[in-house]
Design a protein around this motif. Structure first.
Motif, PDB file in Angstrom:
ATOM      1  N   PHE A  48      56.689  40.897  48.826  1.00 56.94           N
ATOM      2  CA  PHE A  48      55.122  40.852  48.661  1.00 56.94           C
ATOM      3  C   PHE A  48      54.610  39.118  48.673  1.00 56.94           C
ATOM      4  N   TRP A  49      55.216  38.302  47.535  1.00 53.06           N
ATOM      5  CA  TRP A  49      54.987  37.193  47.260  1.00 53.06           C
ATOM      6  C   TRP A  49      55.227  36.134  49.156  1.00 53.06           C
TER       7      TRP A  49
ATOM      8  N   LEU B  69      51.970  36.562  50.831  1.00 55.74           N
ATOM      9  CA  LEU B  69      50.800  36.029  49.961  1.00 55.74           C
ATOM     10  C   LEU B  69      50.287  34.458  50.039  1.00 55.74           C
ATOM     11  N   ILE B  70      51.747  34.258  50.455  1.00 56.61           N
ATOM     12  CA  ILE B  70      51.693  33.126  50.769  1.00 56.61           C
ATOM     13  C   ILE B  70      51.649  32.506  51.768  1.00 56.61           C
TER      14      ILE B  70
ATOM     15  N   ILE C  98      49.191  34.281  53.732  1.00 53.61           N
ATOM     16  CA  ILE C  98      47.870  34.483  54.085  1.00 53.61           C
ATOM     17  C   ILE C  98      47.523  32.884  53.350  1.00 53.61           C
ATOM     18  N   LEU C  99      48.014  32.222  52.053  1.00 50.98           N
ATOM     19  CA  LEU C  99      47.469  31.395  51.637  1.00 50.98           C
ATOM     20  C   LEU C  99      46.969  30.096  52.744  1.00 50.98           C
TER      21      LEU C  99
ATOM     22  N   VAL D 169      43.662  30.947  54.870  1.00 57.44           N
ATOM     23  CA  VAL D 169      43.203  30.095  53.708  1.00 57.44           C
ATOM     24  C   VAL D 169      43.085  28.652  54.380  1.00 57.44           C
TER      25      VAL D 169
ATOM     26  N   ALA E 189      43.642  37.480  58.070  1.00 63.15           N
ATOM     27  CA  ALA E 189      43.982  37.276  57.200  1.00 63.15           C
ATOM     28  C   ALA E 189      44.734  39.243  56.299  1.00 63.15           C
ATOM     29  N   ILE E 190      43.695  39.676  57.175  1.00 63.29           N
ATOM     30  CA  ILE E 190      43.777  41.196  56.834  1.00 63.29           C
ATOM     31  C   ILE E 190      43.269  42.102  58.107  1.00 63.29           C
TER      32      ILE E 190
ATOM     33  N   VAL F  90      54.454  49.491  52.465  1.00 61.94           N
ATOM     34  CA  VAL F  90      53.649  49.475  51.826  1.00 61.94           C
ATOM     35  C   VAL F  90      53.170  48.802  51.073  1.00 61.94           C
ATOM     36  N   VAL F  91      54.079  47.750  51.174  1.00 62.04           N
ATOM     37  CA  VAL F  91      54.313  46.687  50.082  1.00 62.04           C
ATOM     38  C   VAL F  91      53.457  45.712  51.665  1.00 62.04           C
TER      39      VAL F  91
ATOM     40  N   SER G 178      49.376  47.254  52.115  1.00 58.19           N
ATOM     41  CA  SER G 178      48.896  46.545  51.216  1.00 58.19           C
ATOM     42  C   SER G 178      47.683  44.911  51.038  1.00 58.19           C
ATOM     43  N   ILE G 179      48.692  44.337  51.315  1.00 57.57           N
ATOM     44  CA  ILE G 179      48.947  42.900  51.233  1.00 57.57           C
ATOM     45  C   ILE G 179      47.873  42.467  52.086  1.00 57.57           C
TER      46      ILE G 179
ATOM     47  N   ILE H 178      48.680  54.345  48.294  1.00 59.30           N
ATOM     48  CA  ILE H 178      47.916  52.807  47.374  1.00 59.30           C
ATOM     49  C   ILE H 178      46.364  53.575  46.837  1.00 59.30           C
TER      50      ILE H 178
END
Lengths: 325, 293
Positions: free
Chosen positions: A144-145, A148-149, A151-152, A156, A163-164, A262-263, A266-267, A278
């Motif tokens: 998940f980390w 996240l990075i 996406i950032l 972003v 992103a999604i 799953v992880v 959701s991200i 979830i």
């Protein structure tokens, strides 16, 4: 052979029974489903009616048998929030998850195999050490980390990637998938890469280990002595032999990929079964949760069974010893 | 029979451990995080869960901002106006506690099962190892997910779930080592002295399994911390009242799109440092202690 398969099928059935029991008793006995149906102004008579409607007044083993009976007919109950059969929802969302998992598998192989071969050919070189460091990071960092990075950085900061969500899909040969549109592929890339990292790390390690073993085998020496070019030795003789364990491990790990989806889902808000789970947990949609868990357990047991039986067909030693070494 | 493992004295091992700079760095980082985490109540500038100390007007401030009362938020604040530095220190504490406790409990239970299997052999061994095989055939994240969906949130629940998914690794490893050790001469000698089975198992075989157990435990602890963070990120692990690093990252995720990176990136970096340093430690320990893993 028949005896072996029969034994394995019986074992699989036993696991299924135990797991469905765990899920059923866990979800239905530990929590009280009545209160999910009951509105706040529900009095005792109304509560009793719900209890009878749900069959909760009957003994627990009878409830379980009813659950199993319905399950065998493909009925896992209706989702509270969507009001449609839970299994229907799962099959509606499954293609998106399978697509993601398949894309991750392809990325893991396309990137992992060459990297592993390079690291196996020159184990002492700095870039090989870099590759092995990368594979250790792929193993140990939480998925998940990484997502996240990504996406950032790519959505972003740089704005390169969506992103999604899942992009446009197109239907080719009766299969609806993001693979067939540019927008779909664009949306697929980041989640699929994130999901592929664990598998990629594994492919790198297995390939490297295989290279170290196969490169010193006699048939490679003979191939060299015969004057076959190095490129052909690597792409045909070595490749053929290191692929066997890789394919086996990936086959067994595919279920794990579905679980890790799953992880990732959701991200990246990927509309697959994992995201559905979830969301269902968030609103306590019990029938949907149970349906998902039962479905995944089924998938797993059948996958393991298939791998076991395939193994015994391919490698007779497994049948004789009882387990692969 | 494999060659006898050369395990020197404690000081010798320590010297070999220190030979690799990355291992020393990992040790320093990991120990540092332990001090920070367990010292959180004394080090943290603010108790982030004491509502009287948190000012909602200070929410979403970037790192280095000052509050009205003159306090500096070195790492910024989150959506509820909590000081990120304090929240992270408390988060590190919970992540470490969950990782260490679940690792130790899984180690104890797994070792017990492994020793029993190796000692009794026969059908006991077969049944126990069949269960271990079964457990390992399911991905850890899936089993933990199922358990937490059933059990709900809570520190005790996530520790239970982590023990359930980890014990099998310990059981299999310890059984393997115990079988090898059980065939050694010193065990034969102990049997010759008519020592009891329990005494041989606990007094002679178990101590020789310790190096392997230490290595597996370090690696598993890193995995437990990572898994707990993942589950908490999904909203399944710890309750919002006890935010671990995973939950802090999840809270910050909502603000990521608007460029407020610090709320999830900073706890993420802390998590990263803990996991990577624990893994490096485990790697080095394996090289030094050289158990056949």
């Amino acid at each position: 052979m028949t005896e072996f398969i029969l034994k394995r099928v019986l074992q699989a059935l036993l696991v299924l029974i135990v797991m469905t029991m765990l899920v059923f008793f866990g979800v239905n006995v530990v929590g009280n489903p009545v209160y999910i149906f009951a509105s706040s102004e529900c009095d005792q008579a109304c509560l009793n009616k719900i209890i009878v409607d749900l069959g909760l007044d009957r003994p627990i083993w009878e409830q379980y048998l009813t659950f199993v009976g319905n399950m065998l007919q493909g009925d896992l109950g209706n989702s509270f929030t969507h009001g449609v059969p839970a299994l229907h929802l799962i099959f509606e969302r499954l293609p998106a998850t399978l697509e993601l998992a398949f894309a991750a598998l392809v990325i893991a192989l396309v990137v992992g195999l060459p990297l592993g071969m390079v690291a196996g050919l020159r184990p002492e070189a700095w870039y090989s050490k870099g590759i092995m460091g990368f594979s250790m990071i792929g193993f140990s960092l939480p998925v998940f980390w990484i997502g996240l990075i990504m996406i950032l950085v790519f959505s972003v900061q740089l704005g390169w990637m969506p992103a999604i969500g899942r992009g446009d899909t197109a239907v080719v040969l009766g299969i609806e998938s993001s693979f067939f549109t540019l927008d779909g592929l664009h949306h697929l890339l980041m989640p699929a890469f994130t999901l592929s990292l664990i598998m990629m790390a594994m492919v790198i390690r297995l390939t490297r280990a295989g290279m170290r073993e196969v490169l010193f085998a006699d048939y490679i020496k003979f191939a060299r002595a015969n004057g076959i070019r190095e490129r052909r030795i690597l792409s045909v003789h070595v490749m053929k032999n290191i692929l066997i364990p890789i394919v086996t491990v990936l086959g067994m790990e595919f279920g794990g990929v579905i679980a890790f989806a799953v992880v990732v889902e959701s991200i990246f808000s990927w509309p697959g079964v994992g995201k559905m789970l979830i969301d269902a947990i968030g609103v306590l949609d019990r029938p949907l949760i149970v349906a998902y868990l039962v479905f995944v357990v089924f998938m797993f047991v059948i996958l393991n069974l298939a791998v076991d039986i395939l193994y015994s067909v391919l490698d007779p030693r497994v049948r004789l010893d009882g387990r692969p070494s | 029979m494999s060659a006898v493992v050369a395990v020197g004295s404690g000081r010798d091992l320590w010297r070999r451990f220190l030979q690799v700079p990355s291992a020393v760095a990992a040790l320093v980082v990991f120990a540092g995080f332990c001090v920070l985490g367990f010292g959180a109540p004394w080090i943290a500038p603010q108790n982030p869960y004491d509502l009287t100390q948190v000012d909602i007007l200070d929410s979403l401030l970037p790192p280095g901002s000052q509050s009205f009362s003159g306090m500096t938020y070195w790492l910024g604040t989150d959506g509820q106006g909590r000081d990120m530095l304090s929240a992270m220190l408390y988060g590190i504490r919970i992540s470490l506690v969950v990782g260490l406790l679940s690792g130790l409990l899984a180690l104890a239970f797994g070792t017990l099962v492994g020793l029993i299997a190796a000692y009794r052999r026969g059908w006991v061994d077969t049944v126990l190892m069949r269960i271990v095989d079964l457990q390992l055939s399911f991905p850890t994240i899936l089993v933990a997910l199922i358990l937490l969906v059933i059990l709900g949130r809570g520190v005790d629940k996530i520790i239970f779930a982590l023990v359930v998914v980890q014990w099998a690794y310990f059981a299999r490893t310890v059984r393997g080592v115990a079988l090898v050790e059980g065939a050694r001469d010193y065990v034969e000698a102990a049997r010759g002295l008519r020592l009891g089975g329990m005494r041989i198992l606990l007094g002679h075989i178990l101590p020789n399994c310790l190096p392997t157990m230490l290595v597996v435990a370090t690696m598993q602890m890193a995995m437990a911390i990572s898994l707990e963070a993942t589950l908490s990120f999904l909203g399944l692990g710890l309750p919002p009242t006890r935010p671990s690093l995973g939950l802090l990252i999840a809270n910050g995720f909502d603000y990521l799109q608007s460029g407020r990176y610090w709320i999830s990136v900073l706890p993420g970096l802390a998590l990263l440092a803990i996991i990577v340093s624990a893994n490096l430690l485990g790697d080095r320990l394996r090289d030094v202690l050289n158990p056949r893993l």
